[in-house]
Design an enzyme around this catalytic site. Structure first.
Site, PDB file in Angstrom:
ATOM      1  N   CYS A 101     -86.016  13.689   6.445  1.00 50.26           N
ATOM      2  CA  CYS A 101     -86.577  12.695   7.368  1.00 50.26           C
ATOM      3  C   CYS A 101     -87.095  11.503   6.579  1.00 50.26           C
ATOM      4  O   CYS A 101     -87.643  11.642   5.484  1.00 50.26           O
ATOM      5  CB  CYS A 101     -87.633  13.308   8.278  1.00 50.26           C
ATOM      6  SG  CYS A 101     -89.309  13.257   7.676  1.00 50.26           S
ATOM      7  N   GLU A 102     -86.874  10.336   7.164  1.00 56.18           N
ATOM      8  CA  GLU A 102     -87.228   9.112   6.444  1.00 56.18           C
ATOM      9  C   GLU A 102     -88.727   8.860   6.442  1.00 56.18           C
ATOM     10  O   GLU A 102     -89.203   7.971   5.740  1.00 56.18           O
ATOM     11  CB  GLU A 102     -86.474   7.915   7.025  1.00 56.18           C
ATOM     12  CG  GLU A 102     -86.889   7.521   8.422  1.00 56.18           C
ATOM     13  CD  GLU A 102     -86.044   6.369   8.967  1.00 56.18           C
ATOM     14  OE1 GLU A 102     -84.881   6.228   8.568  1.00 56.18           O
ATOM     15  OE2 GLU A 102     -86.568   5.624   9.814  1.00 56.18           O
ATOM     16  N   HIS A 103     -89.466   9.641   7.233  1.00 56.74           N
ATOM     17  CA  HIS A 103     -90.921   9.425   7.275  1.00 56.74           C
ATOM     18  C   HIS A 103     -91.642  10.174   6.166  1.00 56.74           C
ATOM     19  O   HIS A 103     -92.592   9.646   5.593  1.00 56.74           O
ATOM     20  CB  HIS A 103     -91.476   9.878   8.633  1.00 56.74           C
ATOM     21  CG  HIS A 103     -90.832   9.197   9.788  1.00 56.74           C
ATOM     22  ND1 HIS A 103     -90.140   9.862  10.774  1.00 56.74           N
ATOM     23  CD2 HIS A 103     -90.740   7.881  10.091  1.00 56.74           C
ATOM     24  CE1 HIS A 103     -89.665   8.998  11.648  1.00 56.74           C
ATOM     25  NE2 HIS A 103     -90.009   7.794  11.262  1.00 56.74           N
ATOM     26  N   HIS A 104     -91.214  11.401   5.903  1.00 54.26           N
ATOM     27  CA  HIS A 104     -91.933  12.223   4.925  1.00 54.26           C
ATOM     28  C   HIS A 104     -91.055  12.640   3.746  1.00 54.26           C
ATOM     29  O   HIS A 104     -91.542  13.262   2.804  1.00 54.26           O
ATOM     30  CB  HIS A 104     -92.479  13.495   5.599  1.00 54.26           C
ATOM     31  CG  HIS A 104     -93.402  13.220   6.747  1.00 54.26           C
ATOM     32  ND1 HIS A 104     -92.974  13.186   8.058  1.00 54.26           N
ATOM     33  CD2 HIS A 104     -94.729  12.932   6.780  1.00 54.26           C
ATOM     34  CE1 HIS A 104     -93.997  12.901   8.850  1.00 54.26           C
ATOM     35  NE2 HIS A 104     -95.075  12.738   8.111  1.00 54.26           N
ATOM     36  N   GLN A 142     -83.347  11.763  13.275  1.00 55.44           N
ATOM     37  CA  GLN A 142     -82.293  12.490  13.991  1.00 55.44           C
ATOM     38  C   GLN A 142     -81.598  11.582  15.009  1.00 55.44           C
ATOM     39  O   GLN A 142     -80.386  11.669  15.215  1.00 55.44           O
ATOM     40  CB  GLN A 142     -82.920  13.708  14.675  1.00 55.44           C
ATOM     41  CG  GLN A 142     -81.876  14.642  15.269  1.00 55.44           C
ATOM     42  CD  GLN A 142     -82.484  15.905  15.820  1.00 55.44           C
ATOM     43  OE1 GLN A 142     -83.450  16.426  15.257  1.00 55.44           O
ATOM     44  NE2 GLN A 142     -81.949  16.409  16.905  1.00 55.44           N
ATOM     45  N   HIS A 170     -87.407  20.245  12.076  1.00 57.04           N
ATOM     46  CA  HIS A 170     -87.957  19.292  11.097  1.00 57.04           C
ATOM     47  C   HIS A 170     -89.074  19.968  10.316  1.00 57.04           C
ATOM     48  O   HIS A 170     -90.096  20.350  10.893  1.00 57.04           O
ATOM     49  CB  HIS A 170     -88.478  18.046  11.821  1.00 57.04           C
ATOM     50  CG  HIS A 170     -87.388  17.210  12.408  1.00 57.04           C
ATOM     51  ND1 HIS A 170     -87.093  15.945  11.947  1.00 57.04           N
ATOM     52  CD2 HIS A 170     -86.486  17.475  13.387  1.00 57.04           C
ATOM     53  CE1 HIS A 170     -86.067  15.465  12.633  1.00 57.04           C
ATOM     54  NE2 HIS A 170     -85.689  16.367  13.517  1.00 57.04           N
ATOM     55  N   CYS A 172     -91.132  18.701   8.454  1.00 63.34           N
ATOM     56  CA  CYS A 172     -92.393  17.932   8.498  1.00 63.34           C
ATOM     57  C   CYS A 172     -93.241  18.346   9.691  1.00 63.34           C
ATOM     58  O   CYS A 172     -94.442  18.050   9.732  1.00 63.34           O
ATOM     59  CB  CYS A 172     -92.132  16.426   8.499  1.00 63.34           C
ATOM     60  SG  CYS A 172     -91.309  15.809   9.970  1.00 63.34           S
TER      61      CYS A 172
HETATM   62  N1  LIG Z   1     -88.356  10.181  16.418  1.00 62.44           N
HETATM   63  C1  LIG Z   1     -88.342  10.882  15.287  1.00 62.44           C
HETATM   64  N2  LIG Z   1     -89.486  11.205  14.692  1.00 62.44           N
HETATM   65  C2  LIG Z   1     -89.439  11.922  13.565  1.00 62.44           C
HETATM   66  C3  LIG Z   1     -88.253  12.359  12.973  1.00 62.44           C
HETATM   67  N3  LIG Z   1     -88.559  13.064  11.858  1.00 62.44           N
HETATM   68  C4  LIG Z   1     -89.895  13.051  11.778  1.00 62.44           C
HETATM   69  N4  LIG Z   1     -90.442  12.372  12.804  1.00 62.44           N
HETATM   70  C5  LIG Z   1     -91.826  12.071  13.193  1.00 62.44           C
HETATM   71  O1  LIG Z   1     -92.251  10.921  12.536  1.00 62.44           O
HETATM   72  C6  LIG Z   1     -93.619  10.788  12.878  1.00 62.44           C
HETATM   73  C7  LIG Z   1     -94.371  10.021  11.816  1.00 62.44           C
HETATM   74  O2  LIG Z   1     -95.643   9.844  12.353  1.00 62.44           O
HETATM   75  P1  LIG Z   1     -96.835   9.115  11.605  1.00 62.44           P
HETATM   76  O3  LIG Z   1     -98.033   9.155  12.493  1.00 62.44           O
HETATM   77  O4  LIG Z   1     -96.386   7.784  11.115  1.00 62.44           O
HETATM   78  O5  LIG Z   1     -97.035  10.025  10.304  1.00 62.44           O
HETATM   79  P2  LIG Z   1     -97.965  11.303  10.097  1.00 62.44           P
HETATM   80  O6  LIG Z   1     -99.398  10.918  10.098  1.00 62.44           O
HETATM   81  O7  LIG Z   1     -97.489  11.993   8.858  1.00 62.44           O
HETATM   82  O8  LIG Z   1     -97.659  12.176  11.402  1.00 62.44           O
HETATM   83  P3  LIG Z   1     -97.744  13.752  11.638  1.00 62.44           P
HETATM   84  O9  LIG Z   1     -96.392  14.335  11.315  1.00 62.44           O
HETATM   85  O10 LIG Z   1     -98.060  13.865  13.115  1.00 62.44           O
HETATM   86  O11 LIG Z   1     -98.824  14.308  10.768  1.00 62.44           O
HETATM   87  C8  LIG Z   1     -94.118  12.210  13.137  1.00 62.44           C
HETATM   88  O12 LIG Z   1     -94.476  12.292  14.493  1.00 62.44           O
HETATM   89  C9  LIG Z   1     -92.866  13.065  12.863  1.00 62.44           C
HETATM   90  O13 LIG Z   1     -92.814  14.232  13.678  1.00 62.44           O
HETATM   91  C10 LIG Z   1     -87.042  12.005  13.620  1.00 62.44           C
HETATM   92  O14 LIG Z   1     -85.932  12.334  13.185  1.00 62.44           O
HETATM   93  N5  LIG Z   1     -87.133  11.269  14.765  1.00 62.44           N
HETATM   94 ZN   LIG Z   2     -90.885  13.901   8.703  1.00 59.98          ZN
END
Ligand SMILES: Nc1nc2c(ncn2[C@@H]2O[C@H](COP(=O)(O)OP(=O)(O)OP(=O)(O)O)[C@@H](O)[C@H]2O)c(=O)[nH]1
Ligand SMILES: [Zn+2]
Length: 215
Positions: A101-104, A142, A170, A172
């Site tokens: 995932c590009e977020h974590h 995704q 996921h 994460c």
């Molecule tokens: N829409 C979407 N969200 C994703 C995907 N992979 C991870 N995420 C979400 O990306 C979001 C990032 O949220 P942020 O609030 O910026 O980061 P964070 O504080 O680490 O969030 P938490 O995961 O809730 O602890 C999270 O809600 C993840 O579940 C994906 O493929 N699609």
């Molecule tokens: Zn993630």
């Protein structure tokens, strides 16, 4: 506070790809970054067991993110036009994939299911599985991956309809943060016949399950 809307763009131009290549750090820089992250995790990169880890991680990244080196159009370039009049749905289901995932930058993994109605020809079945990896082996969401797979098939095959469904867990959400192991996310994308004719969409879902009780 206003919600922050980040784009989930699917299109990448060749200029984007060139820019990315120019920005790629050296292997030494990548290994130094891994040593920094080891220290950030709380360990000592100089201890015996971790000495070769930066080298391994840098090498593993080239494999895990090999999709940046690949082009979907090349994967789908070979089209078989002579399919003896076959025009019904072609479905390749349960294609396993691993992505990040590009977020974590932690993994998400699951299965992709791809169906299309041929118009001028078909592609080799393995190419649809390769197509999944072109996009899975990048930093992803995704939703973007689902749309990119659809767009690539549209561009190369111009079929009468495309259905893409991805189911994934996921990490994460499982091993950190909200800690909900076992939840899965389902994304779908439909074009053409699959979008316009609800019965064909139902048939796609039926075919996804068909025969599974015998396996
Ligand atoms: N829409 C979407 N969200 C994703 C995907 N992979 C991870 N995420 C979400 O990306 C979001 C990032 O949220 P942020 O609030 O910026 O980061 P964070 O504080 O680490 O969030 P938490 O995961 O809730 O602890 C999270 O809600 C993840 O579940 C994906 O493929 N699609
Ligand atoms: Zn993630």
């Amino acid at each position: 506070m206003d919600a922050v809307v980040k784009s989930l763009s699917t299109r990448e131009t060749s200029v984007d790809a060139d820019k990315r290549e120019m920005q790629r750090p050296s292997r030494e820089e990548a290994e130094a970054a891994v040593r920094t992250l080891i220290r950030w995790a709380g360990d000592d990169p100089e201890r015996e067991g971790l000495l070769e880890t930066p080298k391994r991680v840098a090498k593993a990244y080239r494999e895990l993110f090999a999709g940046y080196e690949e082009d979907a159009g090349d994967v789908l370039a070979k089209v078989f036009e002579d399919v003896e009049g076959y025009g019904d749905m072609v479905l390749v289901r349960d294609i396993p994939f691993h992505s990040h995932c590009e977020h974590h930058m932690v993994p998400f993994h699951g299965k992709a299911h791809i169906a299309y109605f041929p118009s001028q020809g078909v592609v080799g079945l393995s190419k649809l599985a390769r197509l999944v990896d072109v996009y899975a082996r990048r930093l992803q969401t995704q939703e973007t991956m689902t749309a990119q797979i659809t767009d690539a098939i549209e561009d190369s095959l111009k079929p009468r309809g495309i259905a893409v469904m991805i189911e994934a867990e996921h990490m994460c959400m499982s091993m950190r943060g909200v800690m909900k192991a076992g939840s899965s996310t389902v994304t779908t994308s439909f074009t053409g016949i699959f979008k316009d004719e609800p019965a064909e969409q139902v048939r796609f879902f039926t075919q996804l399950r068909a025969g599974k009780e015998y396996r």
